[in-house]
Scaffold this active site. Structure first.
Site, mmCIF file in Angstrom:
data_model
loop_
_atom_site.group_PDB
_atom_site.id
_atom_site.type_symbol
_atom_site.label_atom_id
_atom_site.label_comp_id
_atom_site.label_asym_id
_atom_site.label_seq_id
_atom_site.Cartn_x
_atom_site.Cartn_y
_atom_site.Cartn_z
ATOM 1 C CB VAL A 24 57.550 41.930 35.087
ATOM 2 C CG1 VAL A 24 58.261 41.433 33.828
ATOM 3 C CG2 VAL A 24 56.793 40.790 35.769
ATOM 4 C CG ASP A 104 41.767 28.024 35.062
ATOM 5 O OD1 ASP A 104 41.331 29.172 34.871
ATOM 6 O OD2 ASP A 104 41.056 27.004 34.965
ATOM 7 C CG ASP A 129 37.519 33.701 39.555
ATOM 8 O OD1 ASP A 129 36.893 34.718 39.897
ATOM 9 O OD2 ASP A 129 37.554 33.279 38.381
#
Ligand code: ATP
Length: 322
Positions: A24, A104, A129
């Site tokens: 980034v 999430d 995950d």
């Protein structure tokens, strides 16, 4: 016109987050944009913990696990007051857009920042995950699998030296992805994952049958979201009478130097996240599909990933070669 981009890592840390930060920052430099690092995720936004990131400040981190920006879980950010403080800090530092790296929960926070407070955001999927929609795999999952596999291989060495059943618990929260991949690559006899019902009596029957044919060791992989390894081991001992041992791999799976796959994935996704913001896009998550970099609406990306087909396929594959 975007001049200054903020970058943060949030939720659980994952190997490869540093490679994403580096990507980034370097892509921002390429576009003559400034980069501000926000420490400790949304908590750092609320408490105004920022650091200016130069090209040099991210040198030598592509190979390092963890995240130089640190990460946190932040309950205050769930409140309107917390989000208002975060928005004020973004305004104060003249940050025009954010690249947000995490899982999430982190994505849900980004939706709030974009839709409620008008802060342009693009997310990068980083969690061991691998439970996010909008990408075939998340940054960190490959490294976690390889770390858990290396440990399982060592356990296999000792298991084969004595007649023993080893029950190995791996991470993944509600996802059985790590467990299934480790079971396949490690040649495990059985795997328990949250996406698939299991029958302990059946499993013990298979173990006893194997023992009667002279088999001497078994590796059972248990995803943390499916059961506790210690409970499964107790049950196996009770039913089969065999000597059983437990290994809970725990946080070693989050650490360590990212694999080449994770470094390259993080680099590709970091570039894409900045490109999207530069082109005026927002409310998206970047990801990889069939080898290509893609972007997905954040609302779609946070939906629970349906892994049933993959799990059924891999389970059958594993049993076919056991
Ligand atoms: P991992 O999958 O590795 O655990 P994650 O990003 O899912 O990572 P969470 O702890 O679920 O980790 O979320 C990280 C942070 O995102 C939370 O501590 C909270 O500050 C913010 N967050 C989570 N859910 C929401 C939400 N519904 N609205 C606003 N912010 C949220």
């Amino acid at each position: 016109m975007i001049k200054r981009i903020g970058v943060l890592t949030s939720g659980g840390d994952a190997p490869g987050m540093n490679a994403a930060i580096r990507s980034v920052v370097r892509t921002c430099l390429h576009h003559q944009l400034e980069t501000i690092g926000i420490r400790r995720g949304y908590a750092g936004l609320i408490n105004d913990e920022t650091v200016s990131l130069s090209g040099r400040s991210v040198s030598g981190i592509i190979n390092r696990g963890g995240t130089i920006l640190e990460t946190a879980r932040c309950d205050e950010f769930l409140t309107e007051e917390g989000q208002r403080k975060a928005k004020d800090a973004i305004r104060y530092h003249k940050i025009d857009a954010l690249v947000i790296i995490g899982g999430d929960g982190t994505y849900r926070g980004a939706i709030q920042l974009w839709e409620r407070w008008g802060v342009p955001c693009v997310c990068i999927p980083a969690t061991i995950d691998n439970d996010l929609n909008g990408t075939d795999i998340t940054i960190g999952a490959d490294t976690a699998i390889n770390t858990a596999l290396e440990a399982t291989d060592k356990i296999r060495d000792t298991a084969t030296s004595m007649e023993r059943v080893f029950v190995v618990e791996v991470m993944g929260r509600k996802s059985g992805y790590i467990a299934m991949q480790v079971a396949l690559a490690g040649g495990a006899e059985e795997v328990l994952v949250p996406e698939r019902e299991y029958d302990l009596e059946d499993m013990c029957h298979d173990i006893c049958e194997g023992a009667s044919r002279g088999k001497r060791s078994w590796i059972i992989i248990v995803a943390e979201g499916a059961a506790k390894a210690v409970d499964i081991a107790d049950k196996i001992t009770e039913i089969t009478g065999l000597d059983t041992r437990v290994a809970v791999l725990g946080h070693i799976q989050r650490g360590g130097s990212p694999t080449a796959y994770d470094r390259i994935l993080a680099t590709r996704l970091g570039v894409e996240a900045v490109e999207l913001l530069v082109n005026g896009d927002s409310g998206k998550a970047v990801g990889i599909r069939d080898g290509w970099v893609v972007s997905t609406d954040l609302h779609v990306a946070v939906k629970k990933k349906d892994q049933t087909r993959d799990v059924d396929y891999f389970y059958k594959l594993m049993k076919d070669v056991t």
